[in-house]
Design a protein around this motif. Structure first.
Motif, short mmCIF file in Angstrom:
data_model
loop_
_atom_site.label_atom_id
_atom_site.label_comp_id
_atom_site.label_asym_id
_atom_site.label_seq_id
_atom_site.Cartn_x
_atom_site.Cartn_y
_atom_site.Cartn_z
N CYS A 1 -4.92 -2.84 6.40
CA CYS A 1 -4.99 -3.43 5.21
C CYS A 1 -3.72 -4.35 5.04
O CYS A 1 -2.64 -3.80 5.04
CB CYS A 1 -5.20 -2.42 3.90
N CYS B 1 -2.15 -5.09 2.40
CA CYS B 1 -1.37 -4.54 1.32
C CYS B 1 -0.08 -3.96 1.67
O CYS B 1 0.86 -3.67 0.87
CB CYS B 1 -2.13 -4.22 0.30
N THR C 1 -0.34 -0.33 2.70
CA THR C 1 -0.02 0.85 2.80
C THR C 1 -0.16 1.76 3.97
O THR C 1 0.11 2.92 4.18
CB THR C 1 -1.49 1.51 1.61
N CYS D 1 -8.92 1.27 1.96
CA CYS D 1 -7.69 0.88 1.08
C CYS D 1 -8.47 -0.18 -0.10
O CYS D 1 -9.04 0.15 -0.90
CB CYS D 1 -6.86 0.33 1.93
N CYS D 2 -8.03 -1.43 0.14
CA CYS D 2 -8.41 -2.19 -0.89
C CYS D 2 -9.72 -2.69 -0.69
O CYS D 2 -10.45 -3.40 -1.65
CB CYS D 2 -7.58 -3.52 -0.78
N THR E 1 -4.01 -8.55 -1.48
CA THR E 1 -4.91 -8.78 -0.22
C THR E 1 -5.74 -9.74 -0.50
O THR E 1 -6.15 -10.38 0.33
CB THR E 1 -5.68 -7.17 -0.02
ZN LIG Z 1 -4.77 -2.30 0.80
#
Ligand SMILES: [Zn+2]
Length: 141
Positions: free
Chosen positions: A10, A12, A14, A21-22, A44
């Motif tokens: 992802c 973002c 993490t 995730c997103c 994202t």
């Molecule tokens: Zn994410």
């Protein structure tokens, strides 16, 4: 639809794969449980160029009528600087730094690289978090 697959890492930051995730937030399978999770999924959305998701997660009181994303910019990394608001609050703030640069292959005179820092406000309505607005914050000295 998103240009990345569920098993891609992802954007973002993490360390999770997109599908864990997103991804579920951006496809409407679930709602971000916290303002920070919404903030990450909005980053994202910038990274994969999904203006519809940005508009959908924007509070109606401040949402622009439309959104043009700058396709020449690559959103590379998100740092969450601090968050406020606990699990039982309906307002929250998330301060972040989003790192960007021009896409590879951009002509030299158009190359950019920088960090957007913002302290963002979020509200929760009907169980869903929305982005309200944000103030630029100064870079650390
Ligand atoms: Zn994410």
């Amino acid at each position: 639809m998103t240009a990345i697959s569920d098993d891609t890492r992802c954007p973002c930051g993490t360390g999770e794969v997109f599908g864990a995730c997103c991804g579920p937030f951006m496809t409407g399978r679930s709602n971000p449980p916290t303002a920070e999770a919404l903030m990450r999924s909005r980053f994202t959305a910038f990274a994969v160029s999904e203006p519809e998701y940005l508009l959908a997660s924007w509070h109606p009181s401040t949402r622009p009528a439309s959104l043009e994303l700058d396709e020449s910019v690559l959103w590379q990394r998100l740092d969450i600087l601090r968050t406020s608001g606990g699990p039982f609050d309906d307002v929250a703030r998330v301060a972040f730094a989003a790192h960007y640069r021009s896409r590879p292959g951009a002509p030299e005179h158009q190359r950019v690289k920088g960090v957007q820092r913002e302290d963002s406000r979020f509200v929760r309505e009907g169980g869903r978090w929305f982005y309200v607005d944000g103030e630029p914050i100064a870079p650390p000295r």
